[in-house]
Scaffold this active site. Structure first.
Site, short mmCIF file in Angstrom:
data_model
loop_
_atom_site.label_atom_id
_atom_site.label_comp_id
_atom_site.label_asym_id
_atom_site.label_seq_id
_atom_site.Cartn_x
_atom_site.Cartn_y
_atom_site.Cartn_z
CB SER A 194 37.23 -34.10 -55.43
OG SER A 194 38.22 -33.25 -55.96
CE LYS A 195 33.74 -37.46 -61.42
NZ LYS A 195 32.43 -36.97 -61.73
NE ARG A 196 39.65 -29.94 -56.59
CZ ARG A 196 40.57 -29.85 -55.66
NH1 ARG A 196 41.78 -29.44 -55.95
NH2 ARG A 196 40.29 -30.16 -54.40
#
Ligand code: GLU
Length: 469
Positions: free
Chosen positions: A239-241
């Protein structure tokens, strides 16, 4: 049987690289077998779908060269067809209207949770004799068989058996008549003649439900291949993390199409221990046997390594064409320096991305940006006579060529009884502002005589000021 595969993204945000990887697998499979690849936009969730997101999907597919033979189809343009199918299933008693109120369903769910049961519809409206009073607008539920099991022969996971008692009567049309995902996906796959469904294994639990609908509609089953998810290095879903996940971000960061497709293909799929594949090799090699069962881990370093490999190996003209828009988008003043092809050629073995090629080429154009630490370390009073000497020779040299300039640097080192590096490095810092650049001969040649003299003068002023303090 001619192969038909599909990519059916929901246009509800960025185009995730996990999605494009499934698109790539579907594309490769269809292309290998001379089949058809279809693009279908699953935009029935009007609240979350957007044209902007559709544009991102189309741009991503185009950038990666994933051309489609049919589509894009839009599910919102097929509502009549879904309505027709819902009516057909109702008429055949394969579906029924459910009048349960929200309150009843919530209570049912809460009771089941208390009893530690899996929340599921209890079939209350399965065999109603009369339409209940109370004015609840009904939904339509699919009549799932009460016993037996569904066995799906998945190309990646093998046989997956699901008991029908695990499945409840899912809603296929909401009370406003709009169809739900399970219905639309099945109707489309049937109507579009899809033979192979290659998708993320987050859909594995949907498959038995969809198989029931498919069979109720008398259609032949497609072949399923549920591919593993992509995780970040911490084992959690990418994910964006974890960094960039949108395909177009990789384009902006200067990754090459060949490198990214090569990398994505290898995420969850292998062909012996081969790492580098041309597009044709991928097309010829892609098969279900090479797909892994377990999740793949995204590794940015490996992608950068591959990108560097592609930067070094694509034909020069292609690389220049790819780099040009990056130069144009940057602040580099291309009219004030060497031909961009020469700068690209000088940097291609040193950079990992197109953006790095541009960043590292700033030194050839416009004004110098002096790295303070490099200047402090290399532009010392002791090198002043050396740089002066080089300056004189630069003024006098007939042909401003890499070979002649290299000769000057080497001769000067001998004259001053210094190691070559002790001369070349201060010179590099003087003319580029930084301690990293292509080889000194190429750097000097690309900078040109005028710019080199100007910057040497600047460096000599810096040294003089330093000596005075
Ligand atoms: N629209 C669905 C998704 O984006 C497609 C599911 C499927 O491949 O059947 O997840």
């Amino acid at each position: 049987m001619s192969v038909v595969t599909r990519f059916p993204p929901s246009p509800t945000g960025d185009l995730h690289i996990g999605s494009i990887r499934t698109a790539l697998f579907n594309w490769l499979y269809a292309r290998r077998l001379g089949g058809k690849f279809i693009l279908r936009i699953e935009d029935t969730d009007r609240g979350r779908s957007s044209q902007q997101s559709v544009d991102i999907i189309l741009a991503g597919m185009e950038w990666l060269g994933l051309d489609y033979d049919e589509g894009p189809y839009y599910q919102t343009q097929r509502f009549d067809r879904y309505g027709e199918v819902v009516e057909q299933l109702l008429a055949q008693d394969k579906a029924y209207r459910c009048y349960c109120s929200k309150e009843r369903l919530e209570k049912l769910r809460a009771d089941q949770m208390v009893r530690k049961l899996k929340p599921r519809y209890d079939g209350h409206c399965r065999s109603l004799d009369n339409v209940p009073t109370g004015g609840v607008a009904p939904v339509v539920r699919f009549r799932t068989p009460l016993d037996g099991a569904v066995v799906v022969a998945d190309k990646v996971h093998g046989h997956i058996t699901t008991s029908n008692t695990q499945l409840d009567d899912l809603v296929i049309a909401r009370s406003d008549g709009s169809p739900t995902y399970h219905l639309t996906v099945v109707v489309d796959d049937i109507d579009m003649g899809v033979t192979h469904i290659i998708r993320g294994d987050d859909h594995i639990n949907n498959t038995p439900r969809q198989v029931h609908i498919l069979e109720a509609l008398g259609a032949a089953r497609p072949i399923y291949a549920h591919v593993p998810m992509i995780n970040g290095s911490d084992g959690k879903k990418l994910s964006k993390r974890h960094g960039a996940v949108s395909v177009l971000e990789y384009r902006e960061q200067g990754f090459l199409v060949g490198a990214l497709t090569n990398y994505l293909a290898r995420l969850g799929w292998a062909h012996g221990d081969q790492e580098i594949f041309t597009r044709d090799e991928l097309k010829n090699a892609f098969d279900f046997e090479g797909l892994n069962k377990s999740a793949a881990t995204f590794d940015l370093d490996k992608l950068l390594w591959l990108n560097q490999h592609y930067l070094q190996n694509v034909p020069s003209a292609d690389l220049v064409a790819m780099a040009k828009p990056f130069f144009e988008a940057s602040k580099v003043r291309l009219d004030d320096g060497p031909d961009v092809a020469a700068a690209v050629e000088a940097q291609r073995t040193r950079a990992k991305t197109l953006t790095e090629i541009v960043e590292q080429s700033h030194m050839f154009y416009g004004d110098i940006i002096r790295d303070k630490n490099a200047a402090k370390k290399h532009l010392r009073p002791a090198v002043e006579p050396v740089l002066q000497k080089i300056r004189e020779k630069f003024v006098a040299v007939d042909t401003w060529s890499g070979a002649a300039l290299k000769d000057i640097v080497e001769q000067t080192a001998i004259e001053f009884n210094m190691k070559l590096g002790k001369v070349a490095q201060p010179l590099r810092v003087a003319v580029t502002g930084s301690s990293a650049s292509p080889s000194i001969d190429i750097t000097l040649e690309l900078l040109g005589r005028e710019r080199c003299l100007e910057r040497l003068d600047g460096a000599l002023v810096y040294i003089a000021e330093r000596a005075a303090t």
